[in-house]
Design a protein around this motif. Sequence first.
Motif, PDB file in Angstrom:
ATOM      1  N   VAL A  28      16.174  13.195 -63.011  1.00  0.00           N
ATOM      2  CA  VAL A  28      17.519  13.702 -63.321  1.00  0.00           C
ATOM      3  C   VAL A  28      17.555  14.115 -64.790  1.00  0.00           C
ATOM      4  CG1 VAL A  28      19.988  13.180 -63.354  1.00  0.00           C
ATOM      5  CG2 VAL A  28      18.511  12.099 -61.638  1.00  0.00           C
ATOM      6  N   THR A  29      17.868  15.378 -65.058  1.00  0.00           N
ATOM      7  CA  THR A  29      17.897  15.882 -66.434  1.00  0.00           C
ATOM      8  C   THR A  29      19.157  16.702 -66.658  1.00  0.00           C
ATOM      9  OG1 THR A  29      15.482  16.026 -66.400  1.00  0.00           O
ATOM     10  CG2 THR A  29      16.590  17.167 -68.174  1.00  0.00           C
ATOM     11  N   MET A  30      19.706  16.605 -67.879  1.00  0.00           N
ATOM     12  CA  MET A  30      20.926  17.339 -68.209  1.00  0.00           C
ATOM     13  C   MET A  30      20.676  18.371 -69.304  1.00  0.00           C
ATOM     14  SD  MET A  30      24.760  16.012 -69.218  1.00  0.00           S
ATOM     15  CE  MET A  30      24.423  15.358 -70.846  1.00  0.00           C
ATOM     16  N   VAL A  31      21.293  19.555 -69.128  1.00  0.00           N
ATOM     17  CA  VAL A  31      21.399  20.539 -70.203  1.00  0.00           C
ATOM     18  C   VAL A  31      22.794  20.354 -70.791  1.00  0.00           C
ATOM     19  CG1 VAL A  31      21.377  22.981 -70.831  1.00  0.00           C
ATOM     20  CG2 VAL A  31      19.877  22.150 -68.997  1.00  0.00           C
ATOM     21  N   PRO A  32      22.891  19.827 -72.035  1.00  0.00           N
ATOM     22  CA  PRO A  32      24.204  19.447 -72.556  1.00  0.00           C
ATOM     23  C   PRO A  32      25.064  20.648 -72.945  1.00  0.00           C
ATOM     24  CG  PRO A  32      22.535  19.122 -74.239  1.00  0.00           C
ATOM     25  CD  PRO A  32      21.802  19.519 -72.980  1.00  0.00           C
ATOM     26  N   THR A  71      32.272  14.236 -69.145  1.00  0.00           N
ATOM     27  CA  THR A  71      32.158  12.770 -69.095  1.00  0.00           C
ATOM     28  C   THR A  71      31.442  12.338 -67.816  1.00  0.00           C
ATOM     29  OG1 THR A  71      34.163  12.482 -70.413  1.00  0.00           O
ATOM     30  CG2 THR A  71      33.487  10.616 -69.059  1.00  0.00           C
ATOM     31  N   THR A  72      31.737  13.004 -66.716  1.00  0.00           N
ATOM     32  CA  THR A  72      31.061  12.686 -65.450  1.00  0.00           C
ATOM     33  C   THR A  72      29.553  12.877 -65.583  1.00  0.00           C
ATOM     34  OG1 THR A  72      33.023  13.343 -64.194  1.00  0.00           O
ATOM     35  CG2 THR A  72      30.941  13.252 -62.991  1.00  0.00           C
ATOM     36  N   LEU A  73      29.131  14.009 -66.139  1.00  0.00           N
ATOM     37  CA  LEU A  73      27.692  14.265 -66.296  1.00  0.00           C
ATOM     38  C   LEU A  73      27.057  13.257 -67.247  1.00  0.00           C
ATOM     39  CD1 LEU A  73      27.107  18.133 -66.424  1.00  0.00           C
ATOM     40  CD2 LEU A  73      27.334  16.617 -64.465  1.00  0.00           C
ATOM     41  N   ARG A  74      27.728  12.977 -68.358  1.00  0.00           N
ATOM     42  CA  ARG A  74      27.174  12.030 -69.346  1.00  0.00           C
ATOM     43  C   ARG A  74      27.025  10.630 -68.734  1.00  0.00           C
ATOM     44  NH1 ARG A  74      27.027  12.898 -74.575  1.00  0.00           N
ATOM     45  NH2 ARG A  74      27.798  10.819 -75.090  1.00  0.00           N
TER      46      ARG A  74
END
Length: 234
Positions: free
Chosen positions: A78-82, A42-45
């Motif tokens: 900023v990019t996320m690997v889910p 949840t923090t990352l999202r």
Amino acid sequence: MLEIQNLNVHYGGIHAIKGISLKVEEGKIVSLIGANGAGKSTTLRTICGLKEATNGSIKYKGIELTKLDTSEIVKLGVTMVPEGRRVFSNLTVYENLLAGAYLRKDKENIKKDIEYVFDLFPRLRERINQRAGTLSGGEQQMLAIGRALMSRPKLLLLDEPSLGLAPVIVKEVFRLIRRIHEEGVTILLVEQNAFEALKLCDYAYVLETGRIVLEGTGKQLLEDERVKKAYLGG
């Protein structure tokens, strides 16, 4: 580089993130560890704009992210690997990588970056025209990381990169995370494999039921009796 202050996040009546504050300094690897349901994903999202904050501040290089949508946040670097990889299963490896560069217009550099990803992950080069859904779990994780790198992130958010992978593949994934970091990418790592995460990181936070209960260098937390007991099987 990234500073979170008093962040609160709700899912309906559930208070998922309860006033957390943390920092990610440029050029560092920071780990966020904790049990399932602690609020790590949840923090990352929320950082990425995929989940709305109830209140609090998330600043990246001084820019408030809670007011921006996800595409604007990606443009900032900023990019996320889910978690669960989430590759486009009906697209080929090559098409997945191109999808990671969808906000970019510099076609020549996109070609160079695809070569860079193939240098990092030679197995993906061998499977360039293979549909992503037919790859092994480890190969899909490599593709998910490669796709994220195609946006040229300055800050890479990794959500459970070792989840569901064989031990030999886990070691490979952590080795590649270290290499990506050495090439100038700052990393915020969410990981249930606390031992590997703490060995790798410069600094770490322990999240329990939406609250940060411990923080320190990776070395400090590896030696902390509370961490050993709760997360390291000690």
